[in-house]
Scaffold this motif. Structure first.
Motif, PDB file in Angstrom:
ATOM      1  N   ARG A  83       0.810  -1.226   0.000  1.00  0.00           N
ATOM      2  CA  ARG A  83       0.000   0.000   0.000  1.00  0.00           C
ATOM      3  C   ARG A  83       0.831   1.259   0.000  1.00  0.00           C
ATOM      4  O   ARG A  83       0.462   2.257  -0.621  1.00  0.00           O
ATOM      5  CB  ARG A  83      -0.945   0.022   1.194  1.00  0.00           C
ATOM      6  CG  ARG A  83      -2.128  -0.868   0.982  1.00  0.00           C
ATOM      7  CD  ARG A  83      -3.324  -0.442   1.822  1.00  0.00           C
ATOM      8  NE  ARG A  83      -4.287  -1.533   1.770  1.00  0.00           N
ATOM      9  CZ  ARG A  83      -4.349  -2.506   2.667  1.00  0.00           C
ATOM     10  NH1 ARG A  83      -3.554  -2.498   3.714  1.00  0.00           N
ATOM     11  NH2 ARG A  83      -5.233  -3.470   2.522  1.00  0.00           N
ATOM     12  N   HIS A 131      -9.851   6.628  -9.548  1.00  0.00           N
ATOM     13  CA  HIS A 131     -10.416   6.008  -8.347  1.00  0.00           C
ATOM     14  C   HIS A 131     -10.455   4.479  -8.503  1.00  0.00           C
ATOM     15  O   HIS A 131     -10.092   3.741  -7.590  1.00  0.00           O
ATOM     16  CB  HIS A 131     -11.825   6.556  -8.078  1.00  0.00           C
ATOM     17  CG  HIS A 131     -12.434   6.018  -6.826  1.00  0.00           C
ATOM     18  ND1 HIS A 131     -12.223   6.603  -5.598  1.00  0.00           N
ATOM     19  CD2 HIS A 131     -13.203   4.939  -6.585  1.00  0.00           C
ATOM     20  CE1 HIS A 131     -12.846   5.900  -4.670  1.00  0.00           C
ATOM     21  NE2 HIS A 131     -13.457   4.889  -5.242  1.00  0.00           N
ATOM     22  N   ALA A 134      -7.018   3.092  -8.087  1.00  0.00           N
ATOM     23  CA  ALA A 134      -6.585   3.195  -6.682  1.00  0.00           C
ATOM     24  C   ALA A 134      -7.203   2.068  -5.852  1.00  0.00           C
ATOM     25  O   ALA A 134      -6.500   1.393  -5.088  1.00  0.00           O
ATOM     26  CB  ALA A 134      -6.970   4.559  -6.118  1.00  0.00           C
ATOM     27  N   VAL A 135      -8.493   1.859  -6.014  1.00  0.00           N
ATOM     28  CA  VAL A 135      -9.198   0.811  -5.261  1.00  0.00           C
ATOM     29  C   VAL A 135      -8.583  -0.554  -5.545  1.00  0.00           C
ATOM     30  O   VAL A 135      -8.310  -1.352  -4.640  1.00  0.00           O
ATOM     31  CB  VAL A 135     -10.703   0.810  -5.624  1.00  0.00           C
ATOM     32  CG1 VAL A 135     -11.389  -0.464  -5.155  1.00  0.00           C
ATOM     33  CG2 VAL A 135     -11.380   2.042  -5.019  1.00  0.00           C
ATOM     34  N   LEU A 138      -4.843  -0.743  -4.219  1.00  0.00           N
ATOM     35  CA  LEU A 138      -4.777  -0.721  -2.754  1.00  0.00           C
ATOM     36  C   LEU A 138      -5.454  -1.946  -2.147  1.00  0.00           C
ATOM     37  O   LEU A 138      -5.416  -2.143  -0.933  1.00  0.00           O
ATOM     38  CB  LEU A 138      -5.445   0.543  -2.203  1.00  0.00           C
ATOM     39  CG  LEU A 138      -4.733   1.881  -2.484  1.00  0.00           C
ATOM     40  CD1 LEU A 138      -5.652   3.049  -2.165  1.00  0.00           C
ATOM     41  CD2 LEU A 138      -3.435   1.983  -1.672  1.00  0.00           C
ATOM     42  N   ALA A 140      -8.585  -2.313  -1.807  1.00  0.00           N
ATOM     43  CA  ALA A 140      -9.578  -1.743  -0.885  1.00  0.00           C
ATOM     44  C   ALA A 140     -10.943  -2.387  -1.119  1.00  0.00           C
ATOM     45  O   ALA A 140     -11.349  -2.557  -2.266  1.00  0.00           O
ATOM     46  CB  ALA A 140      -9.676  -0.235  -1.079  1.00  0.00           C
ATOM     47  N   GLU A 142     -14.571  -1.825  -1.034  1.00  0.00           N
ATOM     48  CA  GLU A 142     -15.519  -0.713  -0.926  1.00  0.00           C
ATOM     49  C   GLU A 142     -16.876  -1.112  -0.371  1.00  0.00           C
ATOM     50  O   GLU A 142     -17.734  -0.249  -0.164  1.00  0.00           O
ATOM     51  CB  GLU A 142     -15.683  -0.027  -2.288  1.00  0.00           C
ATOM     52  CG  GLU A 142     -14.416   0.726  -2.690  1.00  0.00           C
ATOM     53  CD  GLU A 142     -14.689   1.801  -3.716  1.00  0.00           C
ATOM     54  OE1 GLU A 142     -14.321   2.956  -3.464  1.00  0.00           O
ATOM     55  OE2 GLU A 142     -15.263   1.482  -4.780  1.00  0.00           O
ATOM     56  N   VAL A 151     -10.491   6.260   0.333  1.00  0.00           N
ATOM     57  CA  VAL A 151      -9.735   6.303  -0.929  1.00  0.00           C
ATOM     58  C   VAL A 151      -9.945   7.652  -1.635  1.00  0.00           C
ATOM     59  O   VAL A 151      -8.998   8.254  -2.141  1.00  0.00           O
ATOM     60  CB  VAL A 151     -10.134   5.125  -1.844  1.00  0.00           C
ATOM     61  CG1 VAL A 151      -9.449   5.240  -3.202  1.00  0.00           C
ATOM     62  CG2 VAL A 151      -9.783   3.794  -1.177  1.00  0.00           C
ATOM     63  N   LEU A 189      -7.171   0.803   6.021  1.00  0.00           N
ATOM     64  CA  LEU A 189      -7.651  -0.095   4.960  1.00  0.00           C
ATOM     65  C   LEU A 189      -7.377  -1.568   5.280  1.00  0.00           C
ATOM     66  O   LEU A 189      -7.818  -2.451   4.545  1.00  0.00           O
ATOM     67  CB  LEU A 189      -7.001   0.278   3.623  1.00  0.00           C
ATOM     68  CG  LEU A 189      -7.379   1.656   3.053  1.00  0.00           C
ATOM     69  CD1 LEU A 189      -6.548   1.966   1.808  1.00  0.00           C
ATOM     70  CD2 LEU A 189      -8.870   1.725   2.724  1.00  0.00           C
TER      71      LEU A 189
END
Lengths: 190, 190
Positions: A83, A131, A134-135, A138, A140, A142, A151, A189
Motif C-alpha cells: 500500500r 479512483h 486506486a481501489v 490498494l 480496498a 468498498e 480512498v 484499509l
C-alpha cells in the motif's frame, strides 16, 4: 511508414506537445499554432486532426491521463500491492506536467463557457478511472463502510499536494506527508 | 466620516471587489479598472491605494485570508475544540470565493515572472498561518512524531477538495469524505 501510422504518429506528437505547452504557458499561451510549431507539424495538418483549440487540448489531457493510468497499472502488474508504494505512485500522478496541464485547463474552464462542459465531463471521467485504479491497487474493499471515502480523500490529498507543488519544489515536505498518511491509510484499509 | 476612515473604507471596498473579481473572471479578466468600477471608486483613487495590478491582487488575497483566519478563530473562542467541527471548518476555508481567487492567482503566477515571487511568498505566509490555527484548534501536539505531517496532510486534502469544487458543486461527496477523514484524524491525533 504506412500513411495511417504516419497520421497516428503526427496525432500523438500534437497531443504531447499540447500538454507540454499547457503546462509551460498556461491556457492563454496555448494555441493550435503554438502547438503545431512545437510538434513540427504544419498548422493545416494540426487542424486536420483537431478542428478547434478546445478539441486539441481536451484530447491532449485525456490522452496523457490514459498513458499515465497505463503506466501506473504496469508498475504493479500483480494488482493489489504494497500500500505504501501504491500511495506514493498515486501521489506522483499529481505532481508532474500532466497535472500542471490539467490544472490550467480546469482553471480556464471555470471562466470560459465554451470549455466548461467539456472539461467537467473529462475531469469526471479521469477522476472515476483514477479512483478505480486506486481501489484495485490498494486492495480496498468498498463494501466496507467508509472505505470508498477513505480512498477518495487520499486522491483529494494527492490533488492538494499537486497544487502545493505548483510554484515551488515541495518534494521534501510532500515525502514526509505521504509517508505519514501512508501509515494511517494502511491501518485504515487493513 | 473622518478622512482617514474614508480612505480605509475605500481600501477595503477595493480589496473585497478584487477578490470577487478574481474568483469570477480569473486573472486575465482582472484589472485595476474593472475592480475600481466594481467597488464604485475612481481609477485614480484605486491607483492611489495600489500602484500596480500585482499590488492590488496580492493585497486582496492576503486581506481576505486574514479575515477568514480571524473568523475561523472566532468560531472556536475556547481554542482546542471538537475535532470534527474544526476539520469541517478548515475544509470550508478552501471551498469559497477566497480559495477560487487564490487559485487563479497561483496559476497565473506559475506562468508570470512578475507575479511569481510575490505569490510564492504570500502562499507561504498564508499556509503557515493556516497550519498554526489548525494545530491550535485541533489541540495537536506537534512534539509527537508524525503529528505535524498528519495536520499538513489534512490541509493538503482540504486544498484538493477545493479544487474538486471548482467546476461543479461537490458538496455531497465532500461531506462524506470529510466525515470519514475526520474520524481517521480524530483517532490519529487522540
Amino acid at each position: 511508414m504506412p500513411k495511417q501510422d504516419r497520421s497516428r504518429a503526427t496525432r500523438r506528437r500534437l497531443l504531447e506537445a499540447a500538454v507540454a505547452c499547457l503546462a509551460e504557458h498556461g491556457w492563454a499561451g496555448s494555441t493550435v499554432s503554438v502547438v503545431a510549431e512545437r510538434a513540427g507539424v504544419s498548422r493545416g495538418a494540426a487542424q486536420h486532426h483537431f478542428r478547434t483549440r478546445e478539441d486539441l487540448f481536451t484530447a491532449a489531457v485525456e490522452y496523457v491521463a490514459e498513458e499515465r493510468s497505463t503506466a501506473l497499472r504496469a508498475l504493479f502488474p500483480e494488482g493489489a500491492a504494497d500500500r505504501r508504494a501504491v500511495i506514493a505512485a498515486l501521489v506522483d500522478l499529481y505532481t508532474g506536467p500532466l497535472f500542471r496541464a490539467a490544472l490550467h485547463l480546469w482553471v480556464a474552464a471555470s471562466n470560459e463557457d465554451q470549455l466548461r462542459p467539456r472539461v467537467t465531463e473529462l475531469e469526471d471521467r479521469i477522476g472515476r478511472e483514477t479512483h478505480r485504479i486506486a481501489v484495485e491497487l490498494l486492495g480496498a474493499d468498498e463494501s466496507v463502510p467508509g472505505v470508498r471515502e477513505t480512498v477518495q480523500g487520499l486522491l483529494d490529498m494527492a490533488r492538494g499536494l499537486g497544487l502545493a507543488n505548483l510554484l515551488t519544489d515541495d518534494t521534501g515536505r510532500r515525502d514526509r506527508v505521504v509517508a505519514q498518511w501512508a501509515e494511517l491509510l494502511d491501518e485504515a484499509l487493513a
